[in-house]
Scaffold this active site. Structure first.
Site, mmCIF file in Angstrom:
data_model
loop_
_atom_site.group_PDB
_atom_site.id
_atom_site.type_symbol
_atom_site.label_atom_id
_atom_site.label_comp_id
_atom_site.label_asym_id
_atom_site.label_seq_id
_atom_site.Cartn_x
_atom_site.Cartn_y
_atom_site.Cartn_z
ATOM 1 C CB CYS A 1 92.187 36.988 27.240
ATOM 2 S SG CYS A 1 92.326 38.476 28.267
ATOM 3 C CB CYS B 1 98.219 28.293 31.972
ATOM 4 S SG CYS B 1 97.241 29.296 33.115
ATOM 5 C CG ASP C 1 94.636 48.009 38.689
ATOM 6 O OD1 ASP C 1 95.726 47.493 38.390
ATOM 7 O OD2 ASP C 1 93.799 48.347 37.846
ATOM 8 C CB CYS D 1 89.300 43.558 24.611
ATOM 9 S SG CYS D 1 89.252 42.029 23.650
ATOM 10 C CB CYS E 1 90.627 31.922 31.216
ATOM 11 S SG CYS E 1 91.403 31.180 32.661
ATOM 12 C CB CYS F 1 94.250 25.824 28.813
ATOM 13 S SG CYS F 1 92.754 26.741 28.415
ATOM 14 C CB CYS G 1 94.482 37.203 22.167
ATOM 15 S SG CYS G 1 95.151 38.880 21.970
#
Length: 342
Positions: A257, A201, A143, A254, A261, A204, A211
Site C-alpha cells: 500500500c 482518496c 508510535d 509489506c 500512494c 483513487c 493490498c
C-alpha cells in the site's frame, strides 16, 4: 522562542531538526475534542470485532489513547511533526549483508532502511524541547505511546489519513512519513496548516487495489489479521498455512500500500535478505546486525519463523534442504513447530 512570532519560529525549528512538516495545537482545541470522540467510537467497534488480532496492547492502551487530557494532564499544547527517515529514498542504507546472486531471498520493508524511526523521531523531539527553553515539562511520543498521533497530525493539517490508515502528506514525489508528538506544559499559539492534497482518496483506491491480502477495503477499517505487516511483525506463535501463503516472501512488513500512494514511478526499495544467512548464522550475529534497526522489534526468532514460511512457500529442493538443516539444528521450539505445522 518568541511567542509573538511563533509560526515562523516553529517552521525554522522544524527545518533545523530535520522534520518534513510541523504544527502546533492547543489541547483545548474544540475540533480536537470532537475528532477524538468520533474516533473513539470507531476504534471501540474495531476492537470489539477483534480486528486487531493478537495486538492486545491496543486494547490495553485504549483508555489512555481515548483521553489524552487525562493521560497528559499537564499538557496545554502539543507540537506535531512528520519526518521521513529517508523512507523511499534510494540513498537510504541498511545494515544487512548483500546476498549472493543465487541466494534464496526474503524481503524486508523499505521503511526499515536507516536507523529505527522511533530513535530518529525521539531525537528530533528532544532537540525541539531544548529549543523551546528551560524548565519546560514535556512528553515526546513516536508510535509507541498511548497517543492517536495520526489524529493529531490530521487536525493540525499536516495531511489526511488514507485508505491504508497511514498519513498522506502534501509535497512531492516519494514522501512517506512517520509522526511524533510533543506534549508541553506551556500555552503556545496554534499553528494549523491546510493540507493541499492533489487528489482525494475517494477517487483513487490505489492502496486497496495493491493490498495483496484484502486487508484494506473501501470505506472499511483495516482488518489487521489479514495484513502482512501484522502477520510478519506482530503475530507471535506459528502461522497457519493460509497465513503463511499470504505473506509470500515478506520477512518483515509489506510495501504494497505504501508503494501505491502517492502514485509515482515505482522503485523497488525492499531489502533483500539471504534466508540461509538468516537461519544459519549465530543468533548473536543477527542481533548485532539488527541492533538499532526497526527489525529488532520483531527479534531473531520471529524473523527466522518468517524465513521458514518463505522457504515452505518456495517448494524447491534447495529450500527443502535448508528447512531440513534448520529442523535439525535450531534450538527454537517455535521454529521446529513452524516447519512441522504444514
Amino acid at each position: 522562542m518568541n511567542p509573538n512570532n511563533f509560526r515562523e519560529w516553529l517552521t525554522q525549528a522544524g527545518r533545523e531538526i530535520g522534520a518534513h512538516s510541523v504544527a502546533c495545537l492547543r489541547m483545548d482545541n474544540p475540533r480536537l475534542r470532537r475528532t477524538i470522540a468520533d474516533n473513539n467510537i470507531q476504534v471501540s467497534a474495531w476492537l470489539q470485532n477483534e480486528m486487531h488480532g493478537e495486538m492486545e496492547y491496543l486494547e490495553r492502551m485504549f483508555p489512555e489513547k481515548s483521553n489524552p487530557w487525562n493521560t497528559y494532564p499537564f499538557a496545554k499544547s502539543v507540537i506535531v511533526l512528520s519526518f521521513n527517515n529517508l523512507w523511499g529514498d534510494p540513498a537510504a542504507k541498511h545494515p544487512f549483508p548483500e546476498p549472493a546472486k543465487d541466494a534464496l531471498l526474503g524481503y524486508i520493508s523499505a521503511y526499515a532502511r536507516e536507523d529505527d524511526y522511533h530513535f530518529i523521531g525521539q531525537a528530533m523531539l528532544s532537540k525541539l524541547t531544548s529549543m523551546l527553553g528551560e524548565n519546560i515539562r514535556a512528553a515526546a511520543t513516536v508510535d509507541t505511546a498511548a497517543v492517536y498521533e495520526r489524529l493529531f497530525a490530521t487536525v493540525a493539517g499536516l495531511g489526511v489519513v488514507g485508505g491504508n490508515s497511514l498519513l498522506r502528506v502534501s509535497g512531492s514525489g516519494n514522501t512517506r512519513v512517520f509522526i511524533g508528538c510533543l506534549f508541553v506544559d506551556i500555552e503556545l499559539p496554534e499553528v494549523i496548516h491546510e493540507a493541499q492534497m492533489p487528489f482525494a482518496c475517494a477517487t483513487c483506491h490505489a492502496c486497496v487495489k495493491n493490498c495483496p491480502t484484502g486487508a484494506i477495503q473501501v470505506d472499511q477499517p483495516i482488518d489487521a489479521r489479514k495484513c502482512i505487516s501484522y502477520l510478519t511483525i506482530e503475530k507471535r506463535g506459528p502461522l497457519s498455512q493460509a497465513e503463511g501463503r499470504s505473506i509470500g516472501r515478506w520477512l518483515f512488513g509489506c510495501d504494497g500500500c505504501t508503494l501505491a500512494c502517492p502514485p509515482r514511478p515505482k522503485t523497488d526499495m525492499r531489502i533483500p535478505i539471504d534466508l540461509e544467512w538468516l537461519l544459519q548464522s549465530s543468533a548473536a550475529e543477527i542481533r548485532r546486525t539488527i541492533k538499532g534497526n526497526a527489525t529488532a522489534y520483531a527479534g531473531v526468532t520471529q524473523l527466522r519463523r518468517n524465513a521458514v514460511v518463505i522457504l515452505k512457500n518456495m517448494e524447491t529442493r534447495r529450500a527443502q534442504e535448508v528447512l531440513r538443516w534448520t529442523r535439525e539444528n535450531s534450538g527454537s521450539e517455535l521454529i521446529r513447530q513452524q516447519i512441522d505445522l504444514w
